[in-house]
Design an enzyme around this catalytic site. Structure first.
Site, PDB file in Angstrom:
ATOM      1  N   CYS A 114      -2.880   0.442  -5.476  1.00 48.37           N
ATOM      2  CA  CYS A 114      -1.767   0.891  -4.634  1.00 48.37           C
ATOM      3  C   CYS A 114      -0.865   1.901  -5.335  1.00 48.37           C
ATOM      4  O   CYS A 114      -0.136   2.651  -4.672  1.00 48.37           O
ATOM      5  CB  CYS A 114      -0.956  -0.308  -4.164  1.00 48.37           C
ATOM      6  SG  CYS A 114      -1.907  -1.490  -3.184  1.00 48.37           S
ATOM      7  N   HIS A 251       5.788   2.710  -1.648  1.00 47.35           N
ATOM      8  CA  HIS A 251       4.511   2.138  -1.229  1.00 47.35           C
ATOM      9  C   HIS A 251       4.784   1.153  -0.103  1.00 47.35           C
ATOM     10  O   HIS A 251       5.665   0.298  -0.203  1.00 47.35           O
ATOM     11  CB  HIS A 251       3.852   1.442  -2.420  1.00 47.35           C
ATOM     12  CG  HIS A 251       2.665   0.605  -2.036  1.00 47.35           C
ATOM     13  ND1 HIS A 251       1.673   1.070  -1.200  1.00 47.35           N
ATOM     14  CD2 HIS A 251       2.323  -0.671  -2.364  1.00 47.35           C
ATOM     15  CE1 HIS A 251       0.771   0.122  -1.041  1.00 47.35           C
ATOM     16  NE2 HIS A 251       1.148  -0.944  -1.727  1.00 47.35           N
ATOM     17  N   ASN A 281      -0.601  -2.052   4.906  1.00 47.02           N
ATOM     18  CA  ASN A 281      -0.724  -1.595   3.522  1.00 47.02           C
ATOM     19  C   ASN A 281      -1.999  -0.779   3.397  1.00 47.02           C
ATOM     20  O   ASN A 281      -3.100  -1.322   3.440  1.00 47.02           O
ATOM     21  CB  ASN A 281      -0.754  -2.811   2.592  1.00 47.02           C
ATOM     22  CG  ASN A 281      -0.820  -2.435   1.121  1.00 47.02           C
ATOM     23  OD1 ASN A 281      -1.098  -1.285   0.764  1.00 47.02           O
ATOM     24  ND2 ASN A 281      -0.574  -3.398   0.251  1.00 47.02           N
TER      25      ASN A 281
END
Length: 324
Positions: A114, A251, A281
């Site tokens: 990520c 993020h 996500n």
């Protein structure tokens, strides 16, 4: 005279298939309310059968080039941040290179889960400042739907597929924190936390891709602390503070992490770009996706000070501060 890596164009792409939270109610002990309350996610996009990470990346790259008013002939290199490549090798970047019709320059992938786009952006900045290229495509692209355990309600409802891209070029600056472009970056990792977020497969272990595993509560605590510290470190490097920031583009993992980080930095949520409700996500794709949406909707404007931070498996985390 100081040279800066500046954003010249931005774009994104999402697969056609939209998956609302209600779809998971058919096969899991979960509900739309449960997912929204714990993550802020309302829907996400899943790649179609046969649609690969490189396919998504190509669409985002073309959108960014169009936004910049440039062609592939203007690009010297491609960096793709991904943890879900089409193949073990070659890199997704070289596949994108081929599909764009680019027959010169270079392409390579960066894998920091990520945090991948932060790492890719930092690498791109270094290459540009060092004179290795004049203009680069930096892409975050993922198909995390391929590595989900559909029986694990704590993880499979959180992730989605997508891609975002930036065109970075060079511009002369004064060397001050009022310059356009990337002003600072801060990168970190700590392998002791590996078991908090990992995939239980790989070429040299199981010979297969494996499935994503996560320890949600411990990861949450690490995320808020580490995202705040890396954001503050990036600001401190150029003599700025959170009050100077126009937009945080974090993020997009979980609304509670986003809110917790903003609170620790003393910033209101109306200065945070939030897309997690629509995309879930998307790992390395989440920051460029959010940047593209922020610019497309008119929130992020030229001259704005933008702070992006991310944390992912490794653990790996970092932040980039740039003036749009």
């Amino acid at each position: 005279m100081t040279v800066r890596a500046v954003v010249e164009g931005v774009g994104h792409y999402l697969p056609d298939r939209i998956v609302p939270n209600s779809e998971f109610e058919k096969s899991l002990d979960t509900s739309d309310e449960w997912i929204r309350t714990r993550s802020g996610i309302e829907r996400r996009h899943f790649a179609a059968e046969g649609q690969t990470t490189s396919d998504l990346a190509v669409h985002a790259a073309r959108a960014a080039l169009e936004n910049a008013g440039l062609s592939v002939d203007d690009i010297d290199g491609i960096i793709v941040a991904t943890s879900t490549p089409d193949l073990t090798f070659p890199s997704v970047a070289t596949m994108v290179q081929k599909e764009l019709g680019m027959t010169r320059g270079f392409g390579f992938d960066v894998q920091a889960v990520c945090a991948g786009f932060i790492y890719a952006l930092t690498n791109a900045n270094a290459l540009l400042i060092a004179g290795q290229a004049k203009r680069l495509l930096v892409i975050g692209a993922e198909t995390f739907s391929r590595i989900m355990d559909w029986t694990d309600r704590s993880t499979c409802v959180l992730f989605g597929d997508g891609a975002g891209a930036l065109v970075l070029g060079l511009q002369d600056g004064t060397g001050s924190n009022t310059d356009r472009g990337i002003l600072s970056a801060d990168l970190n990792s700590d392998g002791r936390y590996r078991d908090m977020l990992y995939v239980d497969g790989g070429v040299s272990t199981t010979g297969s891709a494996g499935k994503l595993r996560m320890q949600g509560n411990p990861l949450f605590r690490q995320a808020v602390e580490k995202l705040t510290s890396t954001a503050e470190a990036a600001l401190e490097k150029v003599g700025l503070t959170g009050t100077d920031v126009d937009w945080i583009v974090p993020h997009q993992a979980n609304i509670r992490i986003i809110q917790g980080t903003a609170k620790k930095m003393g910033l209101p949520m109306d200065r945070v770009i939030v897309t997690v409700q629509d995309h879930g996500n998307t790992s390395a794709a989440s920051i460029p996706l959010a940047l593209s949406v922020g610019a497309e909707t008119g929130k992020i404007k030229q001259g704005d000070l933008v702070l992006s931070e991310a944390i992912g498996g490794g653990l790996a985390w970092g932040a980039v501060l740039l003036r749009w």
